[in-house]
Design an enzyme around this catalytic site. Structure first.
Site, PDB file in Angstrom:
ATOM      1  N   THR A 124       0.841  -1.303   0.042  1.00  0.00           N
ATOM      2  CA  THR A 124       0.067   0.027   0.047  1.00  0.00           C
ATOM      3  C   THR A 124       0.677   1.392  -0.244  1.00  0.00           C
ATOM      4  O   THR A 124       0.707   2.178  -0.895  1.00  0.00           O
ATOM      5  CB  THR A 124      -0.796  -0.101   1.188  1.00  0.00           C
ATOM      6  OG1 THR A 124      -1.922  -1.213   1.287  1.00  0.00           O
ATOM      7  CG2 THR A 124      -1.812   1.147   1.413  1.00  0.00           C
ATOM      8  N   THR A 174      13.481   4.531  10.503  1.00  0.00           N
ATOM      9  CA  THR A 174      14.418   3.348  10.978  1.00  0.00           C
ATOM     10  C   THR A 174      13.817   2.184  10.206  1.00  0.00           C
ATOM     11  O   THR A 174      12.562   1.679  10.396  1.00  0.00           O
ATOM     12  CB  THR A 174      14.486   3.257  12.445  1.00  0.00           C
ATOM     13  OG1 THR A 174      14.797   4.624  13.203  1.00  0.00           O
ATOM     14  CG2 THR A 174      15.226   2.094  12.912  1.00  0.00           C
ATOM     15  N   CYS A 209      -9.175  -6.566   2.345  1.00  0.00           N
ATOM     16  CA  CYS A 209      -9.055  -5.174   3.071  1.00  0.00           C
ATOM     17  C   CYS A 209     -10.390  -4.611   2.791  1.00  0.00           C
ATOM     18  O   CYS A 209     -10.813  -3.487   3.227  1.00  0.00           O
ATOM     19  CB  CYS A 209      -8.202  -4.385   2.703  1.00  0.00           C
ATOM     20  SG  CYS A 209      -7.769  -4.295   0.625  1.00  0.00           S
ATOM     21  N   ASN A 212      -5.939  -8.821  -7.948  1.00  0.00           N
ATOM     22  CA  ASN A 212      -6.097  -9.712  -6.667  1.00  0.00           C
ATOM     23  C   ASN A 212      -7.232 -10.442  -6.573  1.00  0.00           C
ATOM     24  O   ASN A 212      -7.427 -11.273  -5.642  1.00  0.00           O
ATOM     25  CB  ASN A 212      -5.968  -8.455  -5.470  1.00  0.00           C
ATOM     26  CG  ASN A 212      -6.779  -7.450  -5.613  1.00  0.00           C
ATOM     27  OD1 ASN A 212      -6.874  -6.875  -6.405  1.00  0.00           O
ATOM     28  ND2 ASN A 212      -7.567  -7.373  -4.381  1.00  0.00           N
TER      29      ASN A 212
HETATM   30  N1  PLP Z   1      -2.070  -4.322  -4.186  1.00  0.00           N
HETATM   31  C1  PLP Z   1      -2.558  -5.602  -4.508  1.00  0.00           C
HETATM   32  C2  PLP Z   1      -2.895  -6.108  -5.550  1.00  0.00           C
HETATM   33  C3  PLP Z   1      -2.918  -6.114  -3.095  1.00  0.00           C
HETATM   34  O1  PLP Z   1      -3.676  -7.512  -3.407  1.00  0.00           O
HETATM   35  C4  PLP Z   1      -2.683  -5.841  -1.977  1.00  0.00           C
HETATM   36  C5  PLP Z   1      -2.889  -6.574  -0.820  1.00  0.00           C
HETATM   37  O2  PLP Z   1      -3.703  -7.351  -0.803  1.00  0.00           O
HETATM   38  C6  PLP Z   1      -1.937  -4.750  -1.798  1.00  0.00           C
HETATM   39  C7  PLP Z   1      -1.889  -3.836  -2.921  1.00  0.00           C
HETATM   40  C8  PLP Z   1      -1.564  -3.967  -0.753  1.00  0.00           C
HETATM   41  O3  PLP Z   1      -0.470  -4.688  -0.295  1.00  0.00           O
HETATM   42  P1  PLP Z   1      -0.277  -4.646   1.347  1.00  0.00           P
HETATM   43  O4  PLP Z   1      -1.182  -5.539   2.112  1.00  0.00           O
HETATM   44  O5  PLP Z   1       1.289  -5.057   1.314  1.00  0.00           O
HETATM   45  O6  PLP Z   1      -0.391  -3.175   2.009  1.00  0.00           O
END
Ligand code: PLP
Length: 380
Positions: free
Chosen positions: A72, A239, A325, A151
């Site tokens: 993210t 850090t 999410c 995803n």
């Molecule tokens: N981008 C995609 C396509 C994802 O599937 C995800 C997480 O599900 C993310 C970004 C976000 O990654 P993170 O969970 O490491 O913040």
């Protein structure tokens, strides 16, 4: 009761060898990598090693990798700061309606600040057509952000063809791709994609939560998003999360070296589930064309995803309906693919990892057959 985890697109379990690589930095090598005494030097060496491992997995040089806290953060940084850097050049952005919120939310913020956004729609296979990309591309397009692997559906976008089009037209457009679901899973390198910025994340490849990276092609000037100290060559302050970064390096190194054999095994599991559902539950709708073997997007029209998920949880199965999410909201990606309400409402995302077995694949398929017919019986 068995425990079957088929939600690996949400996150994956940390491998033992990854944990082993992390432990020294949680115990003996606890120094701050910026400290100049020996304990700091040991910590710095850990970051150098991990950066080399992630760079090797992506096929780039270590100086092109900046560690972040997650996918993210990498996506936010790529979108917000490439727009900031190029605002005098133009204010047009291309993205797709099927992107993860980690891209769509910062793009939305930019649109409220005066940037013009073209949202491309995925086709029936879930991919963003090159023709649509080409038509949307303009001389004032400063950023195009289109994911590599979706995803929710596993659709793989032709990112190499988008970059070829930008080069052919000699545009200064920065091409960002969110490769969080593709890294170490489908074959690609920074050269084969031709993107300027690539986001990846550790916890999708049996690494820990808390580490991600952004590939920044040499020569691309991306302003900082996080200000403070001079860590990461002054590009990302804070850090370094050394234990997580060390784990990321180990996870990437292992997953990259086994990528093709793992994908082969996963493909067998995927096919086993699909064959079994086609046989035992012929009303199952398979969404997309199965580009990435890691994700099966399916639907049982007439059912509700949340009812199926809770019945499957009763059988010890962890499975999702869309992105984790989204906390169970209806899928925006499937809506963008213009699927019918009954298909969207009954959708499930089954996502596999190298730790799933053929017994688990059979258990999942049988449980879906059993629970779906039980739900129908209970309605009568
Ligand atoms: N981008 C995609 C396509 C994802 O599937 C995800 C997480 O599900 C993310 C970004 C976000 O990654 P993170 O969970 O490491 O913040």
């Amino acid at each position: 009761m068995r425990n079957v985890y088929v939600d690996n697109a949400a996150t994956t379990p940390v491998s033992q060898h990854v944990l082993d690589a992390m432990m020294p930095y949680l115990t003996d090598h606890y120094g701050n990598p910026s400290s100049i005494y020996r304990l700091g030097g040991v910590a710095r060496a850990g970051i150098v090693k991990a950066r080399g491992q992630v760079a090797a997995a992506l096929g780039c040089t270590p100086d092109e990798i900046v560690f972040t806290s997650c996918g993210t953060e990498s996506d936010n940084w790529a979108v917000l700061c490439s727009a900031e850097a190029a605002q005098r050049q133009g204010k047009h952005i291309i993205t797709s309606s099927a992107e993860h919120d980690a891209v769509l939310s910062p793009v939305k913020k930019l649109s409220t600040m005066g940037w013009e956004v073209t949202y491309l729609q995925p086709d029936a296979a879930g991919r963003v057509p090159v023709k649509d990309f080409t038509e949307a591309l303009r001389s004032d397009t400063i950023l195009a952000s289109i994911m590599l692997v979706n995803n929710e559906t596993g659709a793989v976008n032709p990112v190499n063809e988008y970059s070829a089009e930008i080069r052919k037209r000699k545009l200064k457009t920065i091409l960002h791709t969110d490769a969080v679901q593709g890294f170490c899973k489908i074959p690609f390198s920074v050269q084969s994609l031709g993107a300027d910025l690539i986001s990846v994340s550790a916890h999708k490849i049996h690494g820990p939560k808390g580490a991600g990276a952004l590939y920044i092609r040499r020569g691309v000037k991306l302003p900082q998003m996080i200000y403070g100290g001079s860590q990461e060559s002054g590009r990302r302050a804070g850090t370094e999360a050394l234990p997580a970064i060390a784990g990321f390096g180990e996870a990437a190194s292992h997953a990259a070296s086994e990528a093709s054999s793992t994908a082969e095994e996963i493909r067998k599991l995927r096919d086993r589930i699909i064959e079994s559902l086609k046989r035992e539950l012929p009303e199952t709708v398979f969404i997309g064309e199965g580009d990435s073997p890691y994700i099966i997007s399916l639907s049982l029209p007439g059912h509700r995803s949340e009812v199926l998920m809770s019945a499957l949880e009763g059988e010890g199965i962890c499975v999702a309906r869309s992105a984790a999410c989204k906390k169970g909201e209806r899928s925006r990606v499937l809506e963008a693919m213009r699927l019918s309400d009954s298909v969207i409402n009954g959708a499930l995302r089954v996502s596999l990892s190298r730790y799933n077995t053929s017994e688990e694949a059979d258990y999942f398929a049988n449980a879906l057959v059993k629970t779906s017919s039980k739900i129908i019986r209970n309605r009568r």
